[in-house]
Design a protein around this motif. Sequence first.
Motif, PDB file in Angstrom:
ATOM      1  N   LEU A   1      13.608  24.933  51.059  1.00 38.18           N
ATOM      2  CA  LEU A   1      15.023  24.581  51.040  1.00 38.18           C
ATOM      3  C   LEU A   1      15.555  24.163  52.400  1.00 38.18           C
ATOM      4  N   GLY A   2      16.455  23.201  52.375  1.00 40.71           N
ATOM      5  CA  GLY A   2      17.104  22.727  53.572  1.00 40.71           C
ATOM      6  C   GLY A   2      18.475  22.170  53.244  1.00 40.71           C
ATOM      7  N   VAL A   3      19.201  21.849  54.270  1.00 38.48           N
ATOM      8  CA  VAL A   3      20.512  21.227  54.140  1.00 38.48           C
ATOM      9  C   VAL A   3      20.561  20.012  55.065  1.00 38.48           C
ATOM     10  N   PRO A   4      21.416  19.031  54.741  1.00 37.02           N
ATOM     11  CA  PRO A   4      21.488  17.845  55.604  1.00 37.02           C
ATOM     12  C   PRO A   4      22.265  18.122  56.886  1.00 37.02           C
ATOM     13  N   ASP A   5      21.764  17.535  57.982  1.00 34.83           N
ATOM     14  CA  ASP A   5      22.529  17.581  59.227  1.00 34.83           C
ATOM     15  C   ASP A   5      23.583  16.468  59.172  1.00 34.83           C
ATOM     16  N   ALA A   6      24.272  16.216  60.271  1.00 37.29           N
ATOM     17  CA  ALA A   6      25.336  15.208  60.296  1.00 37.29           C
ATOM     18  C   ALA A   6      24.827  13.807  59.962  1.00 37.29           C
ATOM     19  N   ASN A   7      23.532  13.567  60.162  1.00 42.29           N
ATOM     20  CA  ASN A   7      22.937  12.259  59.862  1.00 42.29           C
ATOM     21  C   ASN A   7      22.258  12.214  58.505  1.00 42.29           C
ATOM     22  N   GLY A   8      22.284  13.321  57.765  1.00 44.87           N
ATOM     23  CA  GLY A   8      21.635  13.363  56.452  1.00 44.87           C
ATOM     24  C   GLY A   8      20.175  13.758  56.512  1.00 44.87           C
ATOM     25  N   ASP A   9      19.678  14.142  57.685  1.00 44.54           N
ATOM     26  CA  ASP A   9      18.285  14.574  57.819  1.00 44.54           C
ATOM     27  C   ASP A   9      18.183  16.074  57.565  1.00 44.54           C
ATOM     28  N   VAL A  10      17.059  16.503  57.008  1.00 45.47           N
ATOM     29  CA  VAL A  10      16.918  17.881  56.538  1.00 45.47           C
ATOM     30  C   VAL A  10      16.724  18.873  57.680  1.00 45.47           C
ATOM     31  N   MET A  11      17.509  19.949  57.604  1.00 50.63           N
ATOM     32  CA  MET A  11      17.356  21.126  58.467  1.00 50.63           C
ATOM     33  C   MET A  11      16.938  22.270  57.553  1.00 50.63           C
ATOM     34  N   LEU A  12      15.869  22.957  57.891  1.00 49.76           N
ATOM     35  CA  LEU A  12      15.412  24.077  57.078  1.00 49.76           C
ATOM     36  C   LEU A  12      16.430  25.209  57.058  1.00 49.76           C
ATOM     37  N   ILE A  13      16.499  25.903  55.929  1.00 52.93           N
ATOM     38  CA  ILE A  13      17.301  27.117  55.824  1.00 52.93           C
ATOM     39  C   ILE A  13      16.383  28.279  56.188  1.00 52.93           C
TER      40      ILE A  13
END
Length: 119
Positions: A94-106
């Motif tokens: 699972l991840g969430v998008p950063d300000a640019n829409g790229d994935v950051m892991l949770i």
Amino acid sequence: MDHETAAAPTITFDDFLKVDIRVGQIVAAEPFPEARKPAFKLTIDFGPEIGIKRSSAQITVNHTLEGLVGQQVLAVVNFPPRQIGPFISQVLTLGVPDANGDVMLIRPDRGVPVGGRLY
């Protein structure tokens, strides 16, 4: 990856309980050059109950192979395996998008026992 901005429809708490989200520790991370979109192959230890599972993750912008091993992540462990090119992804990391829409892991902000279920 396309991300919806509208809220999803309301579900019941019982629906939420059907999704088994666990914490695991990345024990190996490899390049995945065969993937259509840039991705890494992750090997994640979820403890004795779930075991070691593999996942394809499109996290190459915000994460490096060297920095992933030893990190804890959250993943859905009860989806059916998914064929991604020549690779079988067994869990959804699972991840969430950063300000640019790229994935950051949770990830947990402190170390926790592997295999712990999200609630």
